[in-house]
Design an enzyme around this catalytic site. Structure first.
Site, short mmCIF file in Angstrom:
data_model
loop_
_atom_site.label_atom_id
_atom_site.label_comp_id
_atom_site.label_asym_id
_atom_site.label_seq_id
_atom_site.Cartn_x
_atom_site.Cartn_y
_atom_site.Cartn_z
N PRO A 97 56.61 -15.39 -61.89
CA PRO A 97 57.73 -15.71 -62.48
C PRO A 97 57.48 -15.92 -64.08
O PRO A 97 56.68 -16.21 -64.56
CB PRO A 97 57.97 -17.04 -61.90
CG PRO A 97 57.40 -17.00 -60.56
CD PRO A 97 56.12 -16.28 -60.81
N CYS A 98 58.46 -15.29 -64.58
CA CYS A 98 58.56 -15.21 -66.25
C CYS A 98 59.02 -16.36 -66.90
O CYS A 98 58.97 -16.54 -68.24
CB CYS A 98 59.29 -13.88 -66.75
SG CYS A 98 61.16 -13.87 -66.26
N GLN A 99 59.57 -17.50 -66.32
CA GLN A 99 60.20 -18.60 -66.89
C GLN A 99 59.39 -19.14 -68.12
O GLN A 99 59.67 -19.39 -69.08
CB GLN A 99 60.99 -19.51 -66.11
CG GLN A 99 62.07 -19.02 -65.29
CD GLN A 99 61.48 -18.28 -64.26
OE1 GLN A 99 60.52 -17.84 -63.84
NE2 GLN A 99 62.65 -17.91 -63.27
#
Length: 339
Positions: A78-80
């Site tokens: 996940p890139c958050q």
């Protein structure tokens, strides 16, 4: 070559790797809601588990592999925590996912590794999670390279800049060469991707085209779209009575919000909220609505027969968070050539 897709989501990366001739033996993701979409469209099993809880023994059991010397580990965490849209300085729990992925690589020693994430992943200050990951690769004999690539240069009808890392044990590595752009094949456009879909009104679902569903739109937003010029228009043409408070007094920023896509350009970067006009330039070039889920999938280069399951909100997340299929296929073919 075989592959395991960690953080597989709806299967964009898996589908691209399969198209490249790589056998994906399984996808791992903590989001159980992705299972039906993933398994319906891909010849691979979905494993609902947190990667931080996966031991080497369990990985061997679930993948039915005894060793990994001809296996690609694909990890698009996940890139958050690395996104420019993230303002908080608090350490996001997802940063530990890259650490957990690195632990499995160090224990299993697969033949190859590929990572796709937002460019900000490599710009975290200090001895970041990413830098520690690179050190782990070096320590275990991997040659690696990373760079920021744009998916539109590999046949995806969308501007989508992503950091890509490729690593192979005991071998020099390179980044794949662009296939689309100046003096190459022309960029694929919004028109190429979605013009063949039948019309559908806002808040409706087409009876014959899977996932050709659109979000409801309020009366005032419908009026705003009606005042937005076709084919790339934006909010600057609205009458004053329709302007948002935050856009008054001559404010010129963020003109993409509530805007329409251009027919003959690649789409803007899709997000998990790509079927809402208030979250970006996600208006249809001609129809008074946001793009449908089916159109969003096409702009992510999913084939038209790739069917998504779940609520519309979750399907939008599945699509927006995916690795574009054509981009994944290009990475897969390049890794096959290197190995």
């Amino acid at each position: 070559m075989k592959a395991i897709d960690f953080f597989c989501g709806a299967g964009g990366l898996t589908h691209g790797l399969l198209n490249a001739g790589i056998e994906v033996v399984g996808g791992f993701d903590i989001d159980e809601e992705c299972r039906e979409t993933y398994e319906h469209n891909n010849a691979a099993s979905f494993h609902s588990i947190d990667i931080r809880d996966v031991s080497l023994k369990e990985l061997k059991s679930r993948s039915r592999l005894r060793k990994f010397d001809n296996v690609l580990f694909a990890g698009c965490a996940p890139c958050q925590p690395f996104s420019q849209q993230r303002k908080s300085e608090t350490v996001h729990h997802s940063t530990t996912l890259l650490t957990a992925f690195g632990r499995l690589i160090e224990e299993a020693l697969p033949r190859a590794v590929v990572i796709e994430n937002v460019p900000g992943m490599a710009r975290v200050k200090g001895f970041s999670t990413f830098r520690r990951f690179l050190h782990m690769l070096e320590k275990n004999g991997y040659g690696y390279v990373y760079d920021v690539l744009d998916a539109k240069k590999f046949g995806v009808p969308q501007n989508r800049r992503r950091l890509v890392l490729i690593a192979i044990r005991s071998k020099e590595v390179s980044i794949p060469i662009n296939t689309h752009g100046r003096d190459l094949q022309p960029f694929r456009t919004v028109r190429d991707a979605i013009s063949h879909f039948p019309e559908v009104a806002a808040g409706k679902t087409h009876p014959k085209v899977p996932n050709h569903s659109t979000a409801n739109i309020s009366e005032i937003n419908l009026q705003r779209l009606q005042y937005t010029p076709l084919n790339g228009g934006d909010r600057r043409t609205w009458p004053k009575r329709l302007q948002l408070d935050c856009h008054k007094n001559g404010y010129e920023g963020h003109t993409d919000v509530y805007g329409r896509m251009f027919w003959d350009l690649p789409a803007p970067t899709l997000t998990a909220r790509c079927y809402s006009i208030s979250n970006g330039r996600y208006g249809h070039p001609e129809q008074d609505r946001a793009i449908s889920l089916r159109e969003a999938a096409a702009l992510q280069s999913f084939p038209d027969n790739y069917q998504f399951f779940g609520s519309n909100t979750h399907i939008a997340q599945q699509i927006g968070n995916a690795v574009p299929v054509r981009f994944a296929a290009a990475l897969g073919m390049h890794i096959k050539d290197l190995t």
